[in-house]
Write an enzyme that holds these catalytic residues in place. Sequence first.
Site, PDB file in Angstrom:
ATOM      1  N   HIS A 158      25.745  35.862  26.455  1.00  0.00           N
ATOM      2  CA  HIS A 158      24.957  35.823  25.223  1.00  0.00           C
ATOM      3  C   HIS A 158      23.496  35.430  25.463  1.00  0.00           C
ATOM      4  CE1 HIS A 158      24.277  36.034  21.027  1.00  0.00           C
ATOM      5  NE2 HIS A 158      25.490  35.727  20.636  1.00  0.00           N
ATOM      6  N   SER A 204      24.054  43.353  -1.629  1.00  0.00           N
ATOM      7  CA  SER A 204      24.182  44.388  -0.601  1.00  0.00           C
ATOM      8  C   SER A 204      25.639  44.507  -0.168  1.00  0.00           C
ATOM      9  CB  SER A 204      23.319  44.040   0.612  1.00  0.00           C
ATOM     10  OG  SER A 204      23.823  42.875   1.247  1.00  0.00           O
ATOM     11  N   THR A 205      25.956  45.587   0.513  1.00  0.00           N
ATOM     12  CA  THR A 205      27.305  45.761   1.065  1.00  0.00           C
ATOM     13  C   THR A 205      27.655  44.609   1.995  1.00  0.00           C
ATOM     14  OG1 THR A 205      27.254  48.169   0.885  1.00  0.00           O
ATOM     15  CG2 THR A 205      28.726  47.236   2.546  1.00  0.00           C
ATOM     16  N   ASP A 221      29.735  58.425  21.764  1.00  0.00           N
ATOM     17  CA  ASP A 221      30.551  59.528  22.273  1.00  0.00           C
ATOM     18  C   ASP A 221      30.113  59.833  23.713  1.00  0.00           C
ATOM     19  OD1 ASP A 221      31.850  61.878  22.896  1.00  0.00           O
ATOM     20  OD2 ASP A 221      31.163  62.986  21.133  1.00  0.00           O
TER      21      ASP A 221
END
Length: 455
Positions: free
Chosen positions: A165, A274-275, A399
């Site tokens: 981290h 917000s979401t 991907d």
Amino acid sequence: MASSNTVKIQEVTQVTPFSDSTTEFSLPLTLYDTFWFNFPLVERLYFYQITDLTPRFFNSFILPDLKHSLSITLLQNLPLAGNLIWPTDAPKPYIYYSPNDGVPFIVAESTEDFNSITDNGVHEAVELHPLILQLVTSDDQAAMIAIQITLFPNQGFCIGITSHHAILDGRSSTMFIKYWAYLCKQLGKDPKEEPSFLPELIPSFDRTIIEDPTGIDMEYVNNWFAYTRTRSLKVLPHLTPNTDGVRATFELTREDIQKIRNQAEKQQQRFHLSTFVLTLAYVFVCLVKARGGEDNREIIFGFTADYRSRLDPPVPLNYVGNCVMPHFRIAIARDFTEENGVAFVAEKLSDVIKEIERGELEGRQDTLSRMLTLMETLSEGVQCLGVSGSTQFDVYGSDFRWGRPRKVEIVSIDRIGAIALAKSRDKSGGVEVGVVLKKQEMEVFSSLFVDGLKD
């Protein structure tokens, strides 16, 4: 609790940058890096499903392409191939790269059922641990990232990345994987053609853009020394002991989030809906109710904010390093369990966001000392609710050429007591929430989560 996931190690090596360069260099840590340098490791898994994937095809085609593209990726992210070191004559650690440095890399094979381990249902949390390679750390040196590729014969494979981290925050780690995936896919089109790179994926390691005129970085180093009582780069093993935990993934659709918004607005209409805020408010309320206990017990809750666009001057989004700080509030369980609990939490989180937007940022000299004081209270029964990941990171967009991930997991949430957030795989505007709890708490949480949306 022992894991039922049997993994056989096939190869132990390191992948070095694709270069003949003999240049060595060092890179300093900023105040945002030293803030996190003893914090537990961050572990993430990307699962890719390929029906009828044979070991021969995997070892002949997929694995060589992953290694080759990783080697080129490290050339563009050279500091990540080095080590974090802390010589006895250095006041704080720093990044050091020398020729022949590379990233620890393991290839393994698992007997686990791929479909079972990647579904959203309840699993033992330790089932995912064998799919992650631990970083080698000591008092004066630590690797910065480690990679494990695990084959599930005739089912697929997974990529596990472990990161220190002090080197990478969530945005940096996600960008590294996206860079690697993009490059691997480009090389697959025509290996002889020089790959082109998206500008937003070109990494920046420029530490001079983060200013620290008062030396807050050393204040944080001294805070960690006082907390751990040792001068060491070894990370904390965990913040919340959860050796018998179970893991599950829950989804909130766009319609679910609107239901939560409608309910919260009935209680209070003046905050930031917000979401992100609505998801945290709803999940945190379910977690507090699932734990049970006394109504007056203490709850510490919050999230980590990205400062890249908020500093002056702003830090570019492609900056590789830490540029995040935690923000927490303290309440009691009753605030969460009463009828307006979701609205209460949403209001408190919205107030934090407003403070950040007004420029009232963390990063003061006492920020880490206050967080470490809060961490010490966790062993005294205080419930801590945090977040790992973000709804802004498109982790399902990585991907490598063989399709988008079937599942992405943040393994390390069982060590830090956080929930995992990600943008939904189906691009519907929904959110995935990963949770690790004790088995009985998970049963209660699951019921609360589902029934609350019905109501």
